[in-house]
Design an enzyme around this catalytic site. Structure first.
Site, PDB file in Angstrom:
ATOM      1  N   THR A  49       7.485  -6.865  -2.070  1.00  0.00           N
ATOM      2  CA  THR A  49       6.875  -7.781  -3.028  1.00  0.00           C
ATOM      3  C   THR A  49       7.919  -8.770  -3.553  1.00  0.00           C
ATOM      4  OG1 THR A  49       5.565  -5.862  -3.717  1.00  0.00           O
ATOM      5  CG2 THR A  49       5.379  -7.840  -5.068  1.00  0.00           C
ATOM      6  N   ILE A  50       9.079  -8.231  -3.894  1.00  0.00           N
ATOM      7  CA  ILE A  50      10.139  -9.087  -4.466  1.00  0.00           C
ATOM      8  C   ILE A  50      10.577 -10.135  -3.440  1.00  0.00           C
ATOM      9  CG2 ILE A  50      12.528  -9.079  -5.306  1.00  0.00           C
ATOM     10  CD1 ILE A  50      11.928  -6.276  -6.528  1.00  0.00           C
ATOM     11  N   LYS A  61       0.696  -6.672  -2.666  1.00  0.00           N
ATOM     12  CA  LYS A  61      -0.028  -6.107  -3.819  1.00  0.00           C
ATOM     13  C   LYS A  61      -1.095  -7.101  -4.304  1.00  0.00           C
ATOM     14  CE  LYS A  61       3.735  -3.090  -5.462  1.00  0.00           C
ATOM     15  NZ  LYS A  61       4.878  -3.423  -4.598  1.00  0.00           N
ATOM     16  N   ASP A 107      -6.356 -10.646  -5.945  1.00  0.00           N
ATOM     17  CA  ASP A 107      -7.475 -11.592  -5.853  1.00  0.00           C
ATOM     18  C   ASP A 107      -7.225 -12.457  -4.612  1.00  0.00           C
ATOM     19  OD1 ASP A 107      -9.786 -12.939  -6.518  1.00  0.00           O
ATOM     20  OD2 ASP A 107      -8.905 -14.089  -8.154  1.00  0.00           O
ATOM     21  N   ALA A 108      -8.185 -13.300  -4.289  1.00  0.00           N
ATOM     22  CA  ALA A 108      -8.042 -14.200  -3.131  1.00  0.00           C
ATOM     23  C   ALA A 108      -7.707 -13.409  -1.870  1.00  0.00           C
ATOM     24  CB  ALA A 108      -6.973 -15.267  -3.412  1.00  0.00           C
ATOM     25  N   LEU A 148      -4.997 -14.656   1.124  1.00  0.00           N
ATOM     26  CA  LEU A 148      -3.690 -13.993   1.180  1.00  0.00           C
ATOM     27  C   LEU A 148      -3.565 -13.109   2.417  1.00  0.00           C
ATOM     28  CD1 LEU A 148      -3.150 -13.310  -2.614  1.00  0.00           C
ATOM     29  CD2 LEU A 148      -2.020 -15.002  -1.172  1.00  0.00           C
ATOM     30  N   GLU A 176      -2.369   0.031  -2.916  1.00  0.00           N
ATOM     31  CA  GLU A 176      -1.198   0.418  -3.719  1.00  0.00           C
ATOM     32  C   GLU A 176      -1.684   1.121  -4.976  1.00  0.00           C
ATOM     33  OE1 GLU A 176       2.166   0.027  -4.436  1.00  0.00           O
ATOM     34  OE2 GLU A 176       2.861  -0.822  -2.537  1.00  0.00           O
ATOM     35  N   HIS A 220       2.465   5.579  -5.448  1.00  0.00           N
ATOM     36  CA  HIS A 220       3.626   4.823  -5.908  1.00  0.00           C
ATOM     37  C   HIS A 220       4.055   5.193  -7.325  1.00  0.00           C
ATOM     38  CE1 HIS A 220       5.588   0.699  -5.062  1.00  0.00           C
ATOM     39  NE2 HIS A 220       6.345   1.380  -5.886  1.00  0.00           N
ATOM     40  N   ARG A 226       8.950   1.200 -10.107  1.00  0.00           N
ATOM     41  CA  ARG A 226      10.363   1.080 -10.512  1.00  0.00           C
ATOM     42  C   ARG A 226      10.531   1.229 -12.008  1.00  0.00           C
ATOM     43  NH1 ARG A 226      14.314  -3.189  -7.894  1.00  0.00           N
ATOM     44  NH2 ARG A 226      13.827  -2.810  -5.729  1.00  0.00           N
TER      45      ARG A 226
HETATM   46  C1  5RP Z   1       8.143  -1.712  -5.788  1.00  0.00           C
HETATM   47  C2  5RP Z   1       7.997  -1.508  -4.319  1.00  0.00           C
HETATM   48  C3  5RP Z   1       9.174  -1.007  -3.527  1.00  0.00           C
HETATM   49  O1  5RP Z   1       9.171  -1.603  -2.274  1.00  0.00           O
HETATM   50  C4  5RP Z   1       9.123   0.507  -3.351  1.00  0.00           C
HETATM   51  O2  5RP Z   1       9.102   1.130  -4.606  1.00  0.00           O
HETATM   52  C5  5RP Z   1      10.324   1.010  -2.543  1.00  0.00           C
HETATM   53  O3  5RP Z   1      11.509   0.678  -3.192  1.00  0.00           O
HETATM   54  P1  5RP Z   1      12.488   1.760  -3.887  1.00  0.00           P
HETATM   55  O4  5RP Z   1      12.705   2.864  -2.879  1.00  0.00           O
HETATM   56  O5  5RP Z   1      13.727   0.963  -4.155  1.00  0.00           O
HETATM   57  O6  5RP Z   1      11.772   2.266  -5.125  1.00  0.00           O
HETATM   58  O7  5RP Z   1       6.964  -1.768  -3.738  1.00  0.00           O
HETATM   59  O8  5RP Z   1       6.943  -2.108  -6.378  1.00  0.00           O
HETATM   60 MG    MG Z   2       7.263  -2.345  -1.741  1.00  0.00          MG
END
Ligand code: 5RP
Ligand code: MG
Length: 218
Positions: A37-38, A65, A68-69, A73, A113, A137, A140
């Protein structure tokens, strides 16, 4: 028999040149490559196309992630060579359906996600649309605020598997975390910082594979 989890490299660099250096070193040692994403926000959707050129044989994920659209996308991601694209769990079903329609036209797949608030009823609706994959997930920011993996996560993963959803797991994952998930059918462990920021990224990838091979012996 449970399929052995694959190793996915998440490229969450803010510069494409840095991401390309990482992928150059690591692509022979990982199974799936993710334009994070980053990276996609920082470098644009061209990051997906450049990774496709550099790694023509790998499964390639565009971790957009999408909220919308969905059609627009998904067209952007799949036309650049992505095999899989992520849609956020909070997106309306209409967005998921629109993204899935484009994905299927490209023989690709949508991954949901799983962040924050969603329910197993939502997951049933995603399955009913034809979506097969999700990413469990730990964000972070949640990790930085002290959120750890626990039994509740494992129970939820099991419930998702029982619905027929193929799960990848991510969020600050390191090799010592892997035994926790040994009862779960995992499609891929997704690692970003643990690979890209390791002192020796190739050795780190080998540690992931050793742990996977040890835990999921076939
Ligand atoms: C964050 C992500 C990252 O790509 C995913 O969390 C993997 O990175 P890390 O292992 O550094 O946490 O989608 O939203
Ligand atoms: Mg990721």
């Amino acid at each position: 028999m449970t399929t052995k989890p694959r190793l996915q490299l998440a490229l969450d660099h803010t510069r494409l040149d840095a991401a390309l250096l990482t992928v150059e070193r690591l692509h022979p040692h990982v199974d799936i490559i993710e334009a994070g994403t980053i990276l996609c926000i920082s470098a644009g959707i061209q990051a997906v196309g450049t990774l496709r050129e550099r790694c023509p044989q790998h499964t390639l994920v565009a971790d957009l992630k999408v909220a919308d659209a969905g059609t627009t996308l998904a067209e952007q991601a799949f036309s650049q060579g992505a095999n899989w694209m992520t849609v956020i769990c909070a997106a309306p079903l209409a967005t998921m359906a629109a993204a899935l329609e484009v994905a299927e036209r490209y023989q690709g797949e949508i991954q949901i996600e799983l962040f924050g608030r969603w329910t197993l009823e939502d997951a049933k609706a995603w399955r009913a649309l034809g979506i097969k994959q999700a990413i469990y997930h730990r964000g972070r920011d949640a990790q930085a605020s002290g959120q750890t993996w626990g039994q509740q996560d494992l129970d939820t993963m099991k419930a998702l598997s029982d619905l027929g959803i193929e799960l990848s797991i991510t969020g600050g994952i390191t090799p010592p975390d892997l035994p926790l998930f040994k009862q779960i059918a995992v499609t891929a462990f997704i690692a970003g910082r643990a690979l890209a920021e390791a002192a020796d990224p190739v050795a780190a990838a080998r540690q992931f594979h050793s742990a996977i091979n040890e835990i999921w012996r076939s």
